[in-house]
Write a protein that holds these residues in place. Structure first.
Motif, PDB file in Angstrom:
ATOM      1  N   LEU A   1       6.668   5.582   9.784  1.00  0.00           N
ATOM      2  CA  LEU A   1       7.145   5.270   8.434  1.00  0.00           C
ATOM      3  C   LEU A   1       8.499   5.918   8.214  1.00  0.00           C
ATOM      4  CD1 LEU A   1       3.867   5.920   6.400  1.00  0.00           C
ATOM      5  CD2 LEU A   1       4.895   3.704   6.856  1.00  0.00           C
ATOM      6  N   ASN A   2       9.486   5.130   7.787  1.00  0.00           N
ATOM      7  CA  ASN A   2      10.804   5.651   7.439  1.00  0.00           C
ATOM      8  C   ASN A   2      11.121   5.215   6.007  1.00  0.00           C
ATOM      9  OD1 ASN A   2      12.161   6.800  10.054  1.00  0.00           O
ATOM     10  ND2 ASN A   2      11.062   4.967  10.686  1.00  0.00           N
ATOM     11  N   ILE A   3      11.045   6.155   5.086  1.00  0.00           N
ATOM     12  CA  ILE A   3      11.173   5.849   3.662  1.00  0.00           C
ATOM     13  C   ILE A   3      12.495   6.418   3.153  1.00  0.00           C
ATOM     14  CG2 ILE A   3      10.139   6.211   1.385  1.00  0.00           C
ATOM     15  CD1 ILE A   3       7.435   6.590   2.930  1.00  0.00           C
ATOM     16  N   ASP A   4      13.357   5.563   2.626  1.00  0.00           N
ATOM     17  CA  ASP A   4      14.662   6.057   2.178  1.00  0.00           C
ATOM     18  C   ASP A   4      14.659   6.366   0.677  1.00  0.00           C
ATOM     19  OD1 ASP A   4      15.006   3.616   0.827  1.00  0.00           O
ATOM     20  OD2 ASP A   4      16.151   2.730   2.464  1.00  0.00           O
ATOM     21  N   ASP A   5      15.658   7.122   0.257  1.00  0.00           N
ATOM     22  CA  ASP A   5      15.752   7.571  -1.139  1.00  0.00           C
ATOM     23  C   ASP A   5      15.887   6.398  -2.105  1.00  0.00           C
ATOM     24  OD1 ASP A   5      15.580  10.275  -0.541  1.00  0.00           O
ATOM     25  OD2 ASP A   5      17.726  10.451  -0.169  1.00  0.00           O
ATOM     26  N   LYS A   6      16.584   5.363  -1.675  1.00  0.00           N
ATOM     27  CA  LYS A   6      16.813   4.214  -2.554  1.00  0.00           C
ATOM     28  C   LYS A   6      15.486   3.567  -2.951  1.00  0.00           C
ATOM     29  CE  LYS A   6      19.096  -0.291  -2.828  1.00  0.00           C
ATOM     30  NZ  LYS A   6      19.828  -1.345  -2.085  1.00  0.00           N
ATOM     31  N   TRP A   7      14.598   3.386  -1.977  1.00  0.00           N
ATOM     32  CA  TRP A   7      13.298   2.772  -2.266  1.00  0.00           C
ATOM     33  C   TRP A   7      12.476   3.671  -3.194  1.00  0.00           C
ATOM     34  CZ3 TRP A   7       8.369   2.110   1.152  1.00  0.00           C
ATOM     35  CH2 TRP A   7       7.572   1.094   0.608  1.00  0.00           C
ATOM     36  N   ILE A   8      12.508   4.978  -2.943  1.00  0.00           N
ATOM     37  CA  ILE A   8      11.767   5.913  -3.795  1.00  0.00           C
ATOM     38  C   ILE A   8      12.246   5.809  -5.241  1.00  0.00           C
ATOM     39  CG2 ILE A   8      11.359   8.362  -4.288  1.00  0.00           C
ATOM     40  CD1 ILE A   8      11.493   8.860  -1.259  1.00  0.00           C
ATOM     41  N   GLU A   9      13.556   5.740  -5.449  1.00  0.00           N
ATOM     42  CA  GLU A   9      14.097   5.652  -6.806  1.00  0.00           C
ATOM     43  C   GLU A   9      13.780   4.314  -7.456  1.00  0.00           C
ATOM     44  OE1 GLU A   9      15.199   8.237  -8.515  1.00  0.00           O
ATOM     45  OE2 GLU A   9      14.621   9.285  -6.674  1.00  0.00           O
ATOM     46  N   GLU A  10      13.770   3.245  -6.661  1.00  0.00           N
ATOM     47  CA  GLU A  10      13.382   1.931  -7.195  1.00  0.00           C
ATOM     48  C   GLU A  10      11.938   1.958  -7.681  1.00  0.00           C
ATOM     49  OE1 GLU A  10      14.104  -0.724  -3.980  1.00  0.00           O
ATOM     50  OE2 GLU A  10      16.262  -0.920  -4.384  1.00  0.00           O
TER      51      GLU A  10
ATOM     52  N   GLU B   1      -1.417  14.845   9.855  1.00  0.00           N
ATOM     53  CA  GLU B   1      -0.410  15.896   9.719  1.00  0.00           C
ATOM     54  C   GLU B   1       0.740  15.524   8.788  1.00  0.00           C
ATOM     55  OE1 GLU B   1       0.865  16.791  13.651  1.00  0.00           O
ATOM     56  OE2 GLU B   1      -0.912  18.006  14.125  1.00  0.00           O
ATOM     57  N   LEU B   2       0.995  14.225   8.609  1.00  0.00           N
ATOM     58  CA  LEU B   2       2.139  13.789   7.805  1.00  0.00           C
ATOM     59  C   LEU B   2       1.680  12.866   6.676  1.00  0.00           C
ATOM     60  CD1 LEU B   2       4.622  13.068  10.743  1.00  0.00           C
ATOM     61  CD2 LEU B   2       4.694  15.029   9.188  1.00  0.00           C
TER      62      LEU B   2
ATOM     63  N   SER C   1       6.123  15.549  -3.827  1.00  0.00           N
ATOM     64  CA  SER C   1       7.243  15.262  -2.942  1.00  0.00           C
ATOM     65  C   SER C   1       6.816  14.135  -2.008  1.00  0.00           C
ATOM     66  CB  SER C   1       7.608  16.501  -2.115  1.00  0.00           C
ATOM     67  OG  SER C   1       8.012  17.558  -2.956  1.00  0.00           O
ATOM     68  N   ILE C   2       7.740  13.234  -1.663  1.00  0.00           N
ATOM     69  CA  ILE C   2       7.434  12.100  -0.803  1.00  0.00           C
ATOM     70  C   ILE C   2       7.869  12.413   0.623  1.00  0.00           C
ATOM     71  CG2 ILE C   2       7.730   9.619  -0.459  1.00  0.00           C
ATOM     72  CD1 ILE C   2       6.369  10.474  -3.137  1.00  0.00           C
ATOM     73  N   THR C   3       6.968  12.176   1.567  1.00  0.00           N
ATOM     74  CA  THR C   3       7.279  12.381   2.987  1.00  0.00           C
ATOM     75  C   THR C   3       8.083  11.184   3.488  1.00  0.00           C
ATOM     76  OG1 THR C   3       5.191  13.588   3.252  1.00  0.00           O
ATOM     77  CG2 THR C   3       6.277  12.811   5.268  1.00  0.00           C
ATOM     78  N   LYS C   4       9.339  11.422   3.824  1.00  0.00           N
ATOM     79  CA  LYS C   4      10.225  10.307   4.172  1.00  0.00           C
ATOM     80  C   LYS C   4      10.021   9.811   5.603  1.00  0.00           C
ATOM     81  CE  LYS C   4      13.670  11.830   0.837  1.00  0.00           C
ATOM     82  NZ  LYS C   4      15.021  12.385   0.649  1.00  0.00           N
ATOM     83  N   TYR C   5       9.548  10.688   6.479  1.00  0.00           N
ATOM     84  CA  TYR C   5       9.283  10.278   7.854  1.00  0.00           C
ATOM     85  C   TYR C   5       7.829  10.613   8.155  1.00  0.00           C
ATOM     86  CZ  TYR C   5       9.566   9.928  12.934  1.00  0.00           C
ATOM     87  OH  TYR C   5       9.352   9.563  14.240  1.00  0.00           O
ATOM     88  N   GLY C   6       7.032   9.593   8.363  1.00  0.00           N
ATOM     89  CA  GLY C   6       5.607   9.834   8.562  1.00  0.00           C
ATOM     90  C   GLY C   6       4.991   8.855   9.534  1.00  0.00           C
TER      91      GLY C   6
ATOM     92  N   VAL D   1       0.846  -1.200   0.000  1.00  0.00           N
ATOM     93  CA  VAL D   1       0.000   0.000   0.000  1.00  0.00           C
ATOM     94  C   VAL D   1       0.881   1.249   0.000  1.00  0.00           C
ATOM     95  CG1 VAL D   1      -1.705   1.321   1.318  1.00  0.00           C
ATOM     96  CG2 VAL D   1      -1.932  -1.164   1.133  1.00  0.00           C
ATOM     97  N   VAL D   2       1.916   1.248   0.813  1.00  0.00           N
ATOM     98  CA  VAL D   2       2.829   2.381   0.869  1.00  0.00           C
ATOM     99  C   VAL D   2       3.537   2.545  -0.481  1.00  0.00           C
ATOM    100  CG1 VAL D   2       4.797   3.407   2.071  1.00  0.00           C
ATOM    101  CG2 VAL D   2       3.171   1.972   3.339  1.00  0.00           C
ATOM    102  N   GLU D   3       3.969   1.419  -1.057  1.00  0.00           N
ATOM    103  CA  GLU D   3       4.636   1.469  -2.363  1.00  0.00           C
ATOM    104  C   GLU D   3       3.730   2.080  -3.423  1.00  0.00           C
ATOM    105  OE1 GLU D   3       5.809  -1.682  -5.853  1.00  0.00           O
ATOM    106  OE2 GLU D   3       6.200  -2.317  -3.796  1.00  0.00           O
TER     107      GLU D   3
END
Length: 476
Positions: free
Chosen positions: A279-288, A96-97, A69-74, A55-57
């Motif tokens: 939620l902790n979303i890193d840049d690598k996952w976003i780029e994938e 809020e996030l 823009s993607i919220t990396k910490y939510g 779902v997050v993906e």
């Protein structure tokens, strides 16, 4: 006084995951009532949710496709309200996030200028159940409770019902293209709430906002917004005070009716969901995830115009869904006739699909078979009129066009001597029509061609029929 309408849309789309957002129950549409449920989605005491990573993906994928823009910490939050189809008496959502913020969609206005419509946020949440109103009471089905939703909230940038429909159409095409939702509005996979107000033209102060809930068709959205615009303007002209309320669209009577006064955010007493981790979303996952986004519909539209030389309108229609775009492109390449491919898909085939409630991905025939039909027509083996009959058989049976032609003896007759006999007979028996032609009514030629085609059961070569009629009618 002149008024200006201000519209913002809140679009709820069901995400195409196999299981629900906080449990392992299936998201499959339908099923017997209350069979796709478990202690978690029923909100039973002691049952703990766990967040579905897919779902997050999908939420991130939607955000990237919509320039967010993607919220990396939510985190997830609880939205508290009581309603019979909300089993926990709260909804797990985001406050809020939100997962995505500050995106946009571009739409093309009537003057062909481009307008950017801002997207304020995209957040993920769970759906509620469904109430079934019967003659003896109201029943509740919790199969849909816990199905994952992405709520896409636009900024109040829309200035007409037509713009709102354009925005929703483009949003639907993008979400469908990237595969995060099937967007089947008739099944509730894409629903829309509209916020609308009117203000004095030229003013920068918005009027009193009304929310119209749960519209699931483009037609209903446009009609509801047109009605509500007129209702609010009439009220203001009469000096009446508008109140912020929530209304529903009554499709039978073509009016909006009030449901309740509009709630404010603090009415829901939002607070963080303590049973779920942050939620902790890193840049690598976003780029994938970014790498999985295909060519988007508006990009495909431009390419179709440039590569296949079809009109812009055709390209826009053909790219509304990924399945239609792929079917067209393969047919156009194989048939070497892009315009004919477009005409068949937008014309006869779309009509048959609509009449039979069939999606293009469920057609029994393939792009290769449609391309074969187009080549048979272009090569003079059959006429276009015969092709229209063959496409119906192809839809019903999935047979190759050559097989249908052989089985039914539909090969086009290009024997000029045989066709001449029919043309001569038709002209001999239509003296008044010939007289009309001599008096300047040139359009009667089409009527005579139709008679010849009818006599030959559509098998005569239309080019030869036209040539012979034009030659012979001058002799009478």
């Amino acid at each position: 006084m002149e008024y200006e309408v201000v519209i913002g849309l809140e679009v709820h789309t069901e995400l195409s995951t196999k299981t629900k957002i906080y449990c392992g129950c299936t998201t499959e549409f339908g099923g017997q009532p209350n069979t796709h449920v478990c202690p978690v989605c029923l909100g039973l005491p002691g049952a703990l949710p766990h967040l579905n990573k897919k779902v997050v993906e999908y939420g991130i994928k939607a955000g990237l496709a919509l320039n967010c823009s993607i919220t990396k910490y939510g985190r997830m939050d609880r939205k508290n309200y009581f309603y019979p189809d909300c089993p926990k008496n709260y909804q797990i959502t985001q406050d809020e996030l939100p997962l995505c913020t500050e995106g946009y969609i571009e739409i093309e206005l009537e003057d062909e200028s481009i307008k950017k419509i801002g997207i304020e946020r995209i957040h993920i949440e769970e759906d509620a159940g469904k109430l079934l109103h019967t003659g003896v009471g109201t029943l509740v089905d919790f199969n849909r409770a816990g199905v994952p939703l992405a709520e896409i909230v636009s900024k109040p940038d829309l200035r007409s019902p037509k713009e709102a429909v354009q925005y929703l159409e483009k949003l639907k095409s993008i979400l469908s293209c990237i595969g995060v939702s099937d967007c089947k509005m008739e099944e509730g996979s894409l629903r829309c709430d509209a916020n609308i107000s009117v203000m004095e033209k030229g003013s920068d102060k918005f009027g009193v906002r009304t929310e119209i809930k749960n519209m699931n068709s483009f037609k209903a959205l446009e009609k509801a917004l047109n009605y509500e615009t007129e209702r609010q303007i009439v009220a203001l002209e009469k000096g009446e005070k508008l109140t912020q309320d929530t209304r529903r669209w009554d499709d039978n009577n073509n009016i909006t009716t009030i449901m309740r006064s509009k709630e404010f955010a603090n009415d829901y007493r939002y607070f963080p969901e303590g049973d779920l981790v942050t939620l902790n979303i890193d840049d690598k996952w976003i780029e994938e995830i970014r790498e999985t986004i295909p060519e988007l519909p508006y990009e495909k539209e431009v390419r179709f115009v440039n590569e296949f030389k079809i009109p812009k309108y055709d390209a826009k229609v053909l790219t509304l869904t990924m399945s239609m775009a792929e079917f067209f492109e393969e047919t156009a390449v194989l048939s070497e006739d892009a315009k004919a491919s477009s005409n068949w898909l937008m014309g006869d085939i779309s009509k048959i699909m609509k009449e039979n409630a069939v999606w293009v991905e469920n057609l029994k025939f393939t792009p290769k078979q449609l391309a074969e039909l187009i080549k048979l027509i272009n090569g003079g083996t059959i006429s276009n009129a015969i092709g229209k009959k063959i496409i119906v058989d192809m839809f019903n049976t999935g047979k190759n066009p050559k097989v249908i032609i052989e089985e039914k003896g539909l090969i086009q007759n290009s024997n000029e001597d045989e066709i001449f006999k029919v043309v001569k007979s038709v002209l001999d028996n239509n003296g008044k029509t010939i007289e009309d032609y001599k008096n300047g009514r040139k359009r009667v030629l089409g009527f005579l061609v139709g008679l010849v085609m009818k006599e030959t059961k559509g098998k005569a070569n239309p080019q030869i029929v036209n040539k012979l009629i034009n030659e012979e009618i001058k002799k009478y």
